[in-house]
Motif scaffolding. Sequence first.
Motif, short mmCIF file in Angstrom:
data_model
loop_
_atom_site.label_atom_id
_atom_site.label_comp_id
_atom_site.label_asym_id
_atom_site.label_seq_id
_atom_site.Cartn_x
_atom_site.Cartn_y
_atom_site.Cartn_z
N GLU A 269 26.49 39.68 41.10
CA GLU A 269 25.10 40.37 39.94
C GLU A 269 25.28 41.50 39.91
OE1 GLU A 269 20.89 41.84 41.40
OE2 GLU A 269 21.89 40.39 42.31
N LEU A 270 26.93 42.36 40.37
CA LEU A 270 27.19 43.49 39.67
C LEU A 270 27.93 43.89 38.89
CD1 LEU A 270 28.09 45.48 43.08
CD2 LEU A 270 26.74 46.57 42.08
N ALA A 271 29.14 43.00 38.35
CA ALA A 271 29.67 42.33 37.41
C ALA A 271 29.11 41.93 36.60
CB ALA A 271 30.48 40.96 37.52
N ALA A 272 27.26 41.41 36.69
CA ALA A 272 26.73 41.17 35.28
C ALA A 272 26.08 42.01 34.90
CB ALA A 272 25.71 40.29 35.79
N LYS A 273 25.84 43.00 35.46
CA LYS A 273 25.21 44.60 34.85
C LYS A 273 25.79 45.69 34.40
CE LYS A 273 21.00 44.02 38.41
NZ LYS A 273 20.10 44.49 39.39
N GLY A 274 27.13 45.64 34.62
CA GLY A 274 28.01 45.91 33.93
C GLY A 274 28.75 47.50 35.44
N PHE A 275 28.32 47.11 36.53
CA PHE A 275 29.16 47.95 37.01
C PHE A 275 30.53 48.11 37.20
CE2 PHE A 275 24.29 48.50 38.52
CZ PHE A 275 24.76 49.83 38.14
N ILE A 276 31.21 47.43 37.36
CA ILE A 276 32.41 46.66 37.43
C ILE A 276 32.68 45.21 37.09
CG2 ILE A 276 32.46 46.71 40.08
CD1 ILE A 276 31.74 44.33 41.02
N THR A 277 34.21 44.86 36.96
CA THR A 277 34.92 43.69 36.50
C THR A 277 35.20 42.95 37.94
OG1 THR A 277 34.69 44.77 33.96
CG2 THR A 277 36.33 42.68 34.38
N LEU A 278 35.03 40.94 37.86
CA LEU A 278 35.50 40.05 38.73
C LEU A 278 37.26 39.33 38.00
CD1 LEU A 278 32.69 38.67 40.34
CD2 LEU A 278 34.26 40.37 40.43
N PRO A 279 37.78 39.47 38.73
CA PRO A 279 39.03 38.87 38.43
C PRO A 279 38.63 37.64 36.76
CG PRO A 279 39.41 39.02 40.49
CD PRO A 279 37.90 39.83 40.18
N VAL A 280 39.23 37.54 36.89
CA VAL A 280 39.92 36.91 35.24
C VAL A 280 40.72 35.08 36.07
CG1 VAL A 280 40.07 36.13 33.03
CG2 VAL A 280 38.59 38.03 33.42
N VAL A 281 40.41 34.12 35.55
CA VAL A 281 41.30 33.28 35.80
C VAL A 281 41.54 32.20 34.97
CG1 VAL A 281 41.83 31.10 37.22
CG2 VAL A 281 41.08 32.75 38.68
N PRO A 282 42.57 31.78 33.58
CA PRO A 282 41.69 31.35 32.83
C PRO A 282 42.00 29.79 32.49
CG PRO A 282 44.12 32.97 32.35
CD PRO A 282 43.27 32.84 34.26
N GLU A 283 42.20 28.85 31.46
CA GLU A 283 41.67 27.49 32.45
C GLU A 283 42.64 26.77 32.79
OE1 GLU A 283 40.11 25.54 28.64
OE2 GLU A 283 38.67 26.83 28.73
N PHE A 284 43.71 27.37 32.53
CA PHE A 284 45.89 26.81 32.21
C PHE A 284 45.51 27.54 33.87
CE2 PHE A 284 46.52 30.72 29.73
CZ PHE A 284 47.69 31.12 30.82
N ALA A 285 45.16 28.09 34.77
CA ALA A 285 45.84 28.61 35.76
C ALA A 285 44.90 28.24 36.60
CB ALA A 285 45.84 29.97 36.04
#
Length: 376
Positions: A269-285
């Motif tokens: 929820e915090l990420a959706a509101k732009g306060f923080i960014t969460l880790p990204v896991v690409p489709e190949f990983a």
Amino acid sequence: MIPFNKPYLHGNELTYISQAVSGGKISGDGVFTKKSHEFFEKKYGFKKVLLTTSCTDALEMAAILLDIQPGDEVIAPSYTFVSTVNAFSLRGAKLVFVDSYSDNPNINPVAIRNNITAKTKAIVIVHYAGVACDMDAVMAISKEFNIPVVEDAAQAIDSYYNDKPLGSIGTFGTFSFHETKNIISGEGGMLVINDEKYIQRAEIIREKGTNRASFFRGEVNKYGWVDIGSSFLPSDIIAAYLYAQLEKIDTIQAKRKALWQRYHDGLNELAAKGFITLPVVPEFATNNAHMFYIVCENIKARSELIQYLKGNGIHSVFHYLSLNKSDYYLANNESVDLENSDRFTDCLLRLPMFYELELEQVDYICSKISDFYNVK
């Protein structure tokens, strides 16, 4: 205080250490070293593995095996630990730092290609947080220019790129079993050799430059000094601790993945509101849940959040300082601007992650981060 990390016993660590001691051989390449080698080669299909005293040592072995010479150029990410590149600097290489992606700390293959020269002798990539780099893109560059790739997979045990185990794709893979990693032995590491032509020399380098390994296999009737090398092999006591952890790797990984997902759900929820960014896991990983991090808006917000969490009994830490800004690098090189690496240096925050952490503690940590941003 909820610590950032906590070493742990999971099963037979002390039993196996006792067995190693009572067996009368606690130096390198004992029973548990061999068991660990067999585990990795069978489970992940690695062509050849050699336990080392650290991932740093494994990287140093890779640099020797690639015959890195003064003036050779080695491309590497700036956002990494010093061991990744120190191994090549020790051989006299010129380090060429390149940038990360904007949405995750892994090396950007476009930046690799843009920095290839006739002097480039190795490409070193880091699978940050155990999440794979784009290895098809990296290996395409490797093939086109005939440049070997070293996978710094210190954080990447039991993680995959399109069903290929990390550490098995480049010329070499290097792993860490430091107490902050998923599978631990206090200190410890491993070199994975994926090109058969390097296997014999790797054994020699690991054994102080002698062909001792061949002697014990009965391939030669005596052994002596035949190459450069060092004492890179760990005590069998370390291997005994490691092997007990390897026996429980599926259980350990399942718990860590549950903790990682709990963080992600709790902070979404915090990420959706732009306060923080969460880790990204690409489709190949895949995600081996080595760490959970967030990216704050700026260094001020991160510093304030660290202090707020500390005041609420939670130990969080920032991570790497961009090596392109280090005193050592700048003493011998011109400054280069790597926007994304510098941003992760200022804004990335690692949250507690260890096997004995409880889901309820993760909920508490998430709630305190939410309180900091005044989101109820």
